[in-house]
Design a protein around this motif. Sequence first.
Motif, PDB file in Angstrom:
ATOM      1  N   ASN A   1      -3.422  -2.487  -5.080  1.00  0.00           N
ATOM      2  CA  ASN A   1      -3.559  -3.056  -3.742  1.00  0.00           C
ATOM      3  C   ASN A   1      -5.031  -3.299  -3.411  1.00  0.00           C
TER       4      ASN A   1
ATOM      5  N   LEU B   1      -5.393   6.665   3.244  1.00  0.00           N
ATOM      6  CA  LEU B   1      -5.790   5.308   3.611  1.00  0.00           C
ATOM      7  C   LEU B   1      -6.367   5.254   5.028  1.00  0.00           C
TER       8      LEU B   1
ATOM      9  N   LYS C   1       0.815  -1.214   0.000  1.00  0.00           N
ATOM     10  CA  LYS C   1       0.000   0.000   0.000  1.00  0.00           C
ATOM     11  C   LYS C   1       0.848   1.264   0.000  1.00  0.00           C
ATOM     12  N   ARG C   2       1.986   1.175  -0.645  1.00  0.00           N
ATOM     13  CA  ARG C   2       2.914   2.294  -0.749  1.00  0.00           C
ATOM     14  C   ARG C   2       3.429   2.391  -2.180  1.00  0.00           C
TER      15      ARG C   2
ATOM     16  N   LYS D   1     -14.743   4.424   0.696  1.00  0.00           N
ATOM     17  CA  LYS D   1     -14.534   5.690   1.396  1.00  0.00           C
ATOM     18  C   LYS D   1     -15.364   6.776   0.708  1.00  0.00           C
TER      19      LYS D   1
ATOM     20  N   MET E   1      -7.832  -0.334  -2.459  1.00  0.00           N
ATOM     21  CA  MET E   1      -7.778  -0.028  -1.025  1.00  0.00           C
ATOM     22  C   MET E   1      -8.590   1.201  -0.604  1.00  0.00           C
ATOM     23  N   LEU E   2      -9.025   2.038  -1.541  1.00  0.00           N
ATOM     24  CA  LEU E   2      -9.852   3.201  -1.184  1.00  0.00           C
ATOM     25  C   LEU E   2     -11.346   2.930  -1.336  1.00  0.00           C
TER      26      LEU E   2
ATOM     27  N   ILE F   1      -0.408   9.281   0.954  1.00  0.00           N
ATOM     28  CA  ILE F   1      -1.161   8.044   0.715  1.00  0.00           C
ATOM     29  C   ILE F   1      -1.583   7.421   2.050  1.00  0.00           C
ATOM     30  N   GLU F   2      -0.683   7.412   3.032  1.00  0.00           N
ATOM     31  CA  GLU F   2      -1.020   6.880   4.363  1.00  0.00           C
ATOM     32  C   GLU F   2      -2.173   7.650   4.990  1.00  0.00           C
TER      33      GLU F   2
ATOM     34  N   ALA G   1      -3.652   2.341  -5.101  1.00  0.00           N
ATOM     35  CA  ALA G   1      -4.960   1.809  -4.699  1.00  0.00           C
ATOM     36  C   ALA G   1      -5.394   0.668  -5.610  1.00  0.00           C
TER      37      ALA G   1
ATOM     38  N   CYS H   1      -1.450   7.819  -5.996  1.00  0.00           N
ATOM     39  CA  CYS H   1      -2.345   7.195  -5.017  1.00  0.00           C
ATOM     40  C   CYS H   1      -3.325   6.271  -5.727  1.00  0.00           C
TER      41      CYS H   1
ATOM     42  N   SER I   1     -11.806   4.728  -8.127  1.00  0.00           N
ATOM     43  CA  SER I   1     -11.357   4.126  -6.870  1.00  0.00           C
ATOM     44  C   SER I   1     -12.505   3.466  -6.110  1.00  0.00           C
TER      45      SER I   1
END
Length: 190
Positions: free
Chosen positions: A110, A76, A59-60, A117, A113-114, A72-73, A107, A103, A144
């Motif tokens: 991974n 997330l 996730k980076r 949201k 990952m968003l 990004i952190e 995402a 980002c 996303s």
Amino acid sequence: MRVAAFNGSPRPRGNTYHSLKTVLDVMSAEGIEGEIFQLGGKMLSGCRACFKCGQTKDKRCFLKNDEMNYFIEKALAADGILIGSPVYFSNVTTEVKAFIDRCGMVAKQNDDMLRGKAGAGVISVRRAGATFVYSAINMFFGISQMVIPCSAYWNVGIGLMPGDVLNDQEGIVTFKKLGLNMANLLKKIC
């Protein structure tokens, strides 16, 4: 619940900041925490399409030469994301574009990952081009698989010099309605 607001303007206390703060103040009154992160003015490079983020699955972004992984952190860790940008030649700022591309790639690579949201764009403009910027930011949220709250008008405030947007009464009302709608949405999805 927490919202990460990214200020894509190189003016840390310019119209984009005031617009984001207007949205966050309404959300705060609804019990939702928010913080503004200064994206604009940072030396952020664009995505290199190396796809290493898909290999590492951490996730980076694989690029480590700037602050992008910090941003990004923050995205997330948040339940909701606001991206604020002034209009630069009818588009988002370079820093916002770098954030969207990198980002977004992380995402997608991974497991989206968003997804789920809440996300909304907040645009400051002097005259024209705001709807294109609004669309560019919302396209990032859409791909996303994020949920996009709306207002009674597009999320646009008008002003040139720092603080001018506070005199745009229609824009301020729009941002306040966005804050309320995003707060209500977050209460339902979180």
